[in-house]
Design a protein around this motif. Structure first.
Motif, PDB file in Angstrom:
ATOM      1  N   GLU A   1       0.787  -1.349   0.123  1.00 15.88           N
ATOM      2  CA  GLU A   1       0.090   0.153  -0.013  1.00 15.88           C
ATOM      3  C   GLU A   1       0.856   1.146   0.072  1.00 15.88           C
ATOM      4  N   PRO A   2       0.146   2.262  -0.535  1.00 10.85           N
ATOM      5  CA  PRO A   2       1.028   3.606  -0.664  1.00 10.85           C
ATOM      6  C   PRO A   2       1.658   3.959   0.871  1.00 10.85           C
ATOM      7  N   LEU A   3       2.753   4.775   1.073  1.00 12.09           N
ATOM      8  CA  LEU A   3       2.927   5.229   2.450  1.00 12.09           C
ATOM      9  C   LEU A   3       1.655   6.175   2.829  1.00 12.09           C
ATOM     10  N   PRO A   4       1.677   5.988   4.164  1.00  9.19           N
ATOM     11  CA  PRO A   4       0.839   6.774   4.899  1.00  9.19           C
ATOM     12  C   PRO A   4       1.017   8.256   4.806  1.00  9.19           C
TER      13      PRO A   4
ATOM     14  N   VAL B   1      -6.748  -7.297  -3.974  1.00  8.43           N
ATOM     15  CA  VAL B   1      -6.403  -6.619  -2.921  1.00  8.43           C
ATOM     16  C   VAL B   1      -6.129  -5.214  -3.182  1.00  8.43           C
ATOM     17  N   SER B   2      -5.692  -5.081  -4.690  1.00  7.15           N
ATOM     18  CA  SER B   2      -5.427  -3.629  -5.139  1.00  7.15           C
ATOM     19  C   SER B   2      -6.864  -2.965  -5.306  1.00  7.15           C
ATOM     20  N   THR B   3      -7.823  -3.536  -4.920  1.00  5.13           N
ATOM     21  CA  THR B   3      -9.149  -2.628  -5.166  1.00  5.13           C
ATOM     22  C   THR B   3      -9.581  -2.234  -4.055  1.00  5.13           C
TER      23      THR B   3
ATOM     24  N   ALA C   1       5.006 -10.114  -7.251  1.00  6.43           N
ATOM     25  CA  ALA C   1       6.110  -9.568  -7.809  1.00  6.43           C
ATOM     26  C   ALA C   1       5.690  -8.467  -8.841  1.00  6.43           C
ATOM     27  N   ALA C   2       4.476  -8.475  -9.281  1.00  7.52           N
ATOM     28  CA  ALA C   2       4.033  -7.028 -10.079  1.00  7.52           C
ATOM     29  C   ALA C   2       3.953  -6.003  -9.189  1.00  7.52           C
ATOM     30  N   GLY C   3       3.380  -6.285  -7.802  1.00  3.61           N
ATOM     31  CA  GLY C   3       3.208  -5.256  -6.997  1.00  3.61           C
ATOM     32  C   GLY C   3       4.527  -4.420  -6.496  1.00  3.61           C
TER      33      GLY C   3
ATOM     34  N   ARG D   1     -14.971  -6.139  -0.622  1.00  4.96           N
ATOM     35  CA  ARG D   1     -13.916  -5.357  -1.659  1.00  4.96           C
ATOM     36  C   ARG D   1     -12.411  -5.616  -1.211  1.00  4.96           C
ATOM     37  N   GLY D   2     -11.810  -6.269  -2.194  1.00  6.65           N
ATOM     38  CA  GLY D   2     -10.463  -6.252  -2.001  1.00  6.65           C
ATOM     39  C   GLY D   2      -9.838  -6.886  -0.940  1.00  6.65           C
ATOM     40  N   ASP D   3     -10.226  -8.192  -0.457  1.00  6.54           N
ATOM     41  CA  ASP D   3      -9.923  -8.819   0.956  1.00  6.54           C
ATOM     42  C   ASP D   3     -10.376  -7.996   2.019  1.00  6.54           C
TER      43      ASP D   3
END
Length: 773
Positions: free
Chosen positions: A3-6, A429-431, A298-300, A754-756
Motif C-alpha cells: 500500500e502507499p505510504l501513509p 487486494v488492489s481494489t 512480484a508485479a506489485g 472489496r479487495g480482501d
C-alpha cells in the motif's frame, strides 16, 4: 499487498528509503524499502520493520528489540529471511530483512485452498530445515504459524523472529504469561514459555502442516479457551489430512516433547529415501493458484519500486547498526531483480523474504487476550468498523459498479441482477480503499445500510445520512437529523460524485465529497418508500400510502433534468413489496409477481396473488428465484407458467446468492448448499453435525468464495467445492457486537466485500471493517 505510504510518514528510516507499506500491527509497521540513493530501482529491496512513531519506548522494549536483532542475525539459512541490519537504539528502532515477493502460507491457503500432499511434504521439509538451522545456533522461533511462512518462487522461508529467544536468554515474559499464537502453540507454551525446547517448534510445525493440507488448524475452535484446552489435552483434529501424511503430523503433535522427531528426522519422514537429504534447486513446484499469487506480489513490488525510481545519483548512506558495535558484519543487500515467478531464474540465493508484522498473543492463566483477533495485522483501530450489503436490497446496478470518468466505483449490497454479488474485485487486494486498516465505528440512532462508493461508505439510517471514510471509519459528513415523523433516510444510489437518498418524504441529491445539497424532489404527501433499485441513471422505487396502503411504482431520472419518467399503480394486496431489475424488466414481488417494462412502465405479465411463495426474491436475467419452505421455485418472468424447483426439501431461510459460474447458494438455518441453476444438481453442502456444529446464515459471493455470515462471525466456503463444502477461512472478529442473549440474527447483518476487506453493519448502528475470512 503493498500500500502507499501513509500521509506524513517520513521517507527515510536509518539508511533506507521507504517505498510502500507491507503491513501493520498493534505496535509495529513493515515497509518495502531499499538503500537510500540506490541507482537501480530494484537494488537491495528489503522488508523494514519498525515501531509506530507515537509509541513511548522504554528500555525494556529496546532490550527485547535488540535481542530480536541478535536472534535474527545469528541464523544463516536459505530457508529463513536473512537479517540485513538493524538498530535498537535510535529514535525509531528498525530491523531490515530480505524481501520475498510472495504470499504468506496463510494467504495462499485461504485464497487457493489446501495444498496437495506432495507439495505439503516438500514445504514441510523446507520448514524443518529452517528449524534445524535455527536450533543449530541455539535460537527458538516460538511463533511458527502460517502467517510467519512466506512462499517464494523457489520455496518457503520462515520469517519474524519477533518473539524468538536464544536457548540461554533471560526470561522475557512474566510468570504465567505465554507468548505465541493460539492454534499454533505447543503444550509447553501453555505451561509457560520457560519450558520451551526445540521440540516445541516441531509441534508448531506439525500444526502448520495440518493447516496447509486441510485449510484449518488441528486445534481450531470458535472458543479460544477451548483451543488452549485441546492443545493441552492433545485433541488434534486431523480427519482431512491424507493418511500417510497424517502419521507424520501426529508424531509432531505428541504431547510429550521428547517423543517428537527432531527437525532432521522430520525431513526424512516427509521425504523418505534418497530425496530427504537433498534440498531442491530451481523453482518450487507450487500449485497454479500459488504461482498466480507469486506473480501478483512480484508485479506489485515492481510497480512500487519503479514508481519511486531514485532521482539523484548520490551514494547510499553508510550501513551500520550502532547497537551491535559499529559497522555491521553484513554488507548492504546486493541488487536483486524482482523476477516474475516461474521464469526459471528463481533460487534461494536470489529470492528474499518478507517480514510480516506479527503481534504476539498472550495467554494468561488460561485466558486468551486477543485484541483485534480477526485483523490479520492484529492492530485494530479504536475508531473502526465496516459496511454491509449481503442481506440488503440492491441500491445500485452492476453497470454502476465500475470506475468511470465521471466518478468513483460503486459497490452496493449486491448488483441488480444478482449475478455474482461482489465479483472478482472482492478478492483483488488492489481494489480496496487506499490505506485501509481494520476499524470499528458506531452510528447513532440504530441500524444503517451502506453503499461503498470508492473510498466512502454512504450509510442511511432511521434519521440521517452518514458518510464514513472506508479506509479508517472516520466520519466525513452527516446530514442533520430529520424532523419527528418525517421518516428514515436511505441511500438510493451513488452515481459519479453524487449521492441520491430518500430523506423523510423527499428524494435528495448531495455531493459525495461534502454532502452539499444539489436538488430536492418532494414525494407525494403521506407516502413512504418501500423499496428501490437503480440502473442506468434511473431510479425505480415503490411508494406506499400511509393511510390506504396503496402502492405505486415510479421511475425517476437521477441525472440531467431529474424528471419523473413514469408512475404506475400496483394492485397487489401484499403488505410489502420488493423490486428487482434485469434485462429491461422491472419485477415487483409481493403476494404475486408483476413484471413491468422498465422503459415505460408497461405491464408485461406476472403471477396472481397467492399463486406462488416468493420471499427474498433474486432475479438472474429472466429467471426469478423465489425462496420457500420447500426449496427454490425458478420462474421464467417472460413466460410465468414455466416454473421448476431446485433445492427441493430445503427450507431457505436467507436470500440466495448466484455465483459467476451459475451455482445457486442457499442456506437453511442449519446448512448451506450449492445447486446448479441450470440443472438443479447439488454440488455440495456444509457438514450436518448436529446442533452447534452447523454452518448457516446470510450469503454473499466474494470472488470465488461464498461468505456466510452467521450470528457469531463469518465463514468462507469455496464455491468450486464438490461433496462436502470446503471451508477456506473463518473469521470471529473480536469487534463483533456483544451478544448477551445469544447469537445475532444473520438477516440483520449486511455485508459488502472489496479487495480482501469486508464491511458489515449491525442493528445497533455498529459498522466494522475487517479482513475477509
Amino acid at each position: 499487498m503493498i500500500e502507499p505510504l501513509p500521509p506524513g510518514r517520513a521517507r527515510l528510516i536509518g539508511p533506507y528509503q521507504l517505498l510502500g507499506l507491507l503491513g501493520a500491527g498493534g505496535m509495529g509497521e513493515v515497509y518495502l524499502a531499499r538503500p537510500a540513493g540506490a541507482r537501480d530501482a530494484f537494488a537491495g529491496l528489503v522488508a523494514l520493520k519498525t515501531v509506530r512513531p507515537d509509541l513511548d519506548l522504554d528500555d525494556g522494549f529496546r532490550i527485547r528489540f535488540r535481542r530480536e536483532i541478535d536472534a535474527a542475525g545469528a541464523v544463516r539459512s536459505p530457508y529463513t529471511a536473512a537479517l540485513v541490519g538493524g538498530d535498537a537504539s535510535g529514535r525509531l528502532p528498525w530491523l531490515a530483512t530480505e524481501y520475498v515477493p510472495g504470499p504468506s502460507l496463510a494467504e495462499a491457503v485461504t485464497r487457493g485452498g489446501p495444498m496437495p500432499e506432495q507439495v505439503v511434504r516438500e514445504l514441510g521439509a523446507d520448514l524443518a530445515r529452517a528449524l534445524a538451522d535455527m536450533h543449530a545456533v541455539r535460537v527458538l522461533h516460538r511463533d511458527l504459524k502460517p502467517g510467519n511462512v512466506l512462499l517464494g518462487a523457489d520455496g518457503a522461508k520462515v520469517i519474524d523472529f519477533g518473539i524468538a529467544q536464544a536457548f540461554d536468554a533471560t526470561q522475557l515474559t512474566r510468570t504465567g504469561v505465554v507468548v505465541g499464537s493460539p492454534g499454533y502453540i505447543s503444550p509447553e507454551h501453555v505451561n509457560g514459555s520457560q519450558s520451551l525446547v526445540p521440540a516445541s517448534d516441531v509441534f508448531c510445525l506439525g500444526a502448520v502442516l495440518a493447516f496447509a493440507a486441510t485449510g484449518r488448524g488441528p486445534f481450531d475452535d470458535s472458543d479460544m479457551a477451548a483451543v488452549i484446552f485441546r492443545i493441552a489435552q492433545g485433541e488434534a483434529e486431523l480427519s482431512g489430512v491424507p493418511p500417510q501424511l497424517r502419521a507424520v503430523i501426529e508424531e509432531c503433535l505428541r504431547s510429550d516433547a521428547e517423543a517428537r522427531p527432531s527437525p532432521r528426522q522430520l525431513v526424512d519422514m516427509l521425504l523418505p529415501g534418497d530425496r530427504a537429504g537433498v534440498a531442491a534447486t530451481g523453482p518450487f513446484r507450487w500449485t497454479e493458484s500459488i504461482r498466480g499469487l507469486l506473480a501478483t506480489h512480484a508485479a506489485g513490488a515492481r510497480a512500487v519500486a519503479e514508481a519511486e525510481v531514485p532521482s539523484a545519483a548520490a551514494p547510499p548512506a553508510p550501513f551500520h547498526t550502532p547497537d551491535r558495535g559499529g559497522p555491521a558484519a553484513l554488507a548492504p543487500t546486493p541488487v536483486v531483480p524482482v523476477a516474475v515467478p516461474g521464469d526459471g531464474r528463481g533460487n534461494k540465493g536470489l529470492w528474499i523474504g518478507l517480514t510480516a508484522a506479527a503481534v504476539a498473543v498472550c495467554v494468561v492463566l488460561g485466558a486468551v487476550l486477543l485484541p483485534g483477533l480477526f485483523s490479520r495485522d492484529g492492530g485494530g483501530n479504536d475508531n473502526a468498523g465496516g459496511t454491509g450489503g449481503g442481506a440488503a436490497n440492491p441500491t445500485a446496478s452492476a453497470s454502476d459498479a465500475a470506475r468511470t470518468k465521471a466518478g468513483p466505483a460503486v459497490i452496493p449490497g449486491a448488483d441488480a441482477g444478482h449475478t455474482g454479488d461482489f465479483g472478482a474485485a472482492a478478492a483483488d487486494v488492489s481494489t480496496k480503499p487506499l490505506g485501509w486498516k481494520a476499524w470499528k465505528a458506531k452510528i447513532a440512532d440504530g441500524p444503517v445500510e451502506c453503499v461503498l462508493a470508492d473510498t466512502s461508505l454512504v450509510c442511511g439510517g432511521p434519521k440521517r445520512i452518514t458518510v464514513l471514510d472506508a479506509a479508517n471509519g472516520r466520519q466525513r459528513w452527516q446530514t442533520p437529523p430529520g424532523k419527528a415523523g418525517t421518516g428514515p433516510a436511505s441511500v438510493a444510489a451513488v452515481i459519479g460524485t453524487t449521492v441520491y437518498a430518500f430523506e423523510g418524504r423527499a428524494l435528495v441529491a448531495r455531493g459525495l465529497a461534502d454532502g452539499a445539497e444539489k436538488w430536492r424532489e418532494p414525494l407525494p404527501d403521506s407516502t413512504g418508500v418501500a423499496d428501490s433499485v437503480q440502473s442506468g441513471g434511473v431510479l425505480y422505487y415503490a411508494t406506499k400510502a400511509t393511510g390506504t396502503g396503496g402502492v405505486r411504482i415510479l421511475a425517476h431520472e437521477l441525472t440531467g433534468k431529474h424528471a419523473l419518467k413514469w408512475d404506475k399503480p400496483w394492485d397487489d394486496p401484499a403488505a410489502e413489496v420488493e423490486l428487482a431489475l434485469a434485462d429491461g424488466r422491472l419485477v415487483a414481488v409481493g403476494d404475486g409477481v408483476t413484471v413491468f417494462k422498465s422503459a415505460n412502465g408497461a405491464r408485461l405479465g406476472g403471477i396472481g396473488a397467492g399463486d406462488i411463495t416468493c420471499r427474498t426474491p433474486v432475479l438472474k436475467g429472466k429467471e426469478l428465484l423465489c425462496s420457500g419452505s420447500n426449496g427454490l421455485t425458478v420462474v421464467d418472468v417472460t413466460a410465468p407458467q414455466n416454473r421448476r424447483t431446485i433445492a427441493d426439501g430445503v427450507d431457505v431461510a436467507y436470500r440466495p446468492a448466484v455465483s459467476r459460474d451459475g451455482k445457486v447458494l442457499v442456506s437453511s438455518r442449519l446448512r448451506v448448499y450449492a445447486f446448479g441453476l441450470a440443472d438443479g444438481r447439488q454440488y455440495w453442502a456444509t457438514y450436518d453435525g448436529g446442533e452447534g456444529l452447523e454452518t448457516a446464515g446470510g450469503l454473499a459471493v466474494a470472488g470465488d468464495n461464498a461468505v456466510v455470515v452467521d450470528g457469531y462471525g463469518m465463514t468462507a466456503l469455496a464455491v468450486a467445492s464438490v461433496g462436502e463444502a470446503e471451508d477456506v477461512g473463518t473469521g470471529l472478529p473480536s469487534e463483533w457486537p456483544d451478544t448477551p442473549d445469544g447469537p445475532l440474527d444473520p438477516s440483520s447483518i449486511t455485508l459488502v466485500a472489496r479487495g480482501d476487506a469486508v464491511f458489515l453493519t449491525f442493528d445497533d448502528g455498529t459498522v466494522i471493517s475487517v479482513y475477509a475470512p
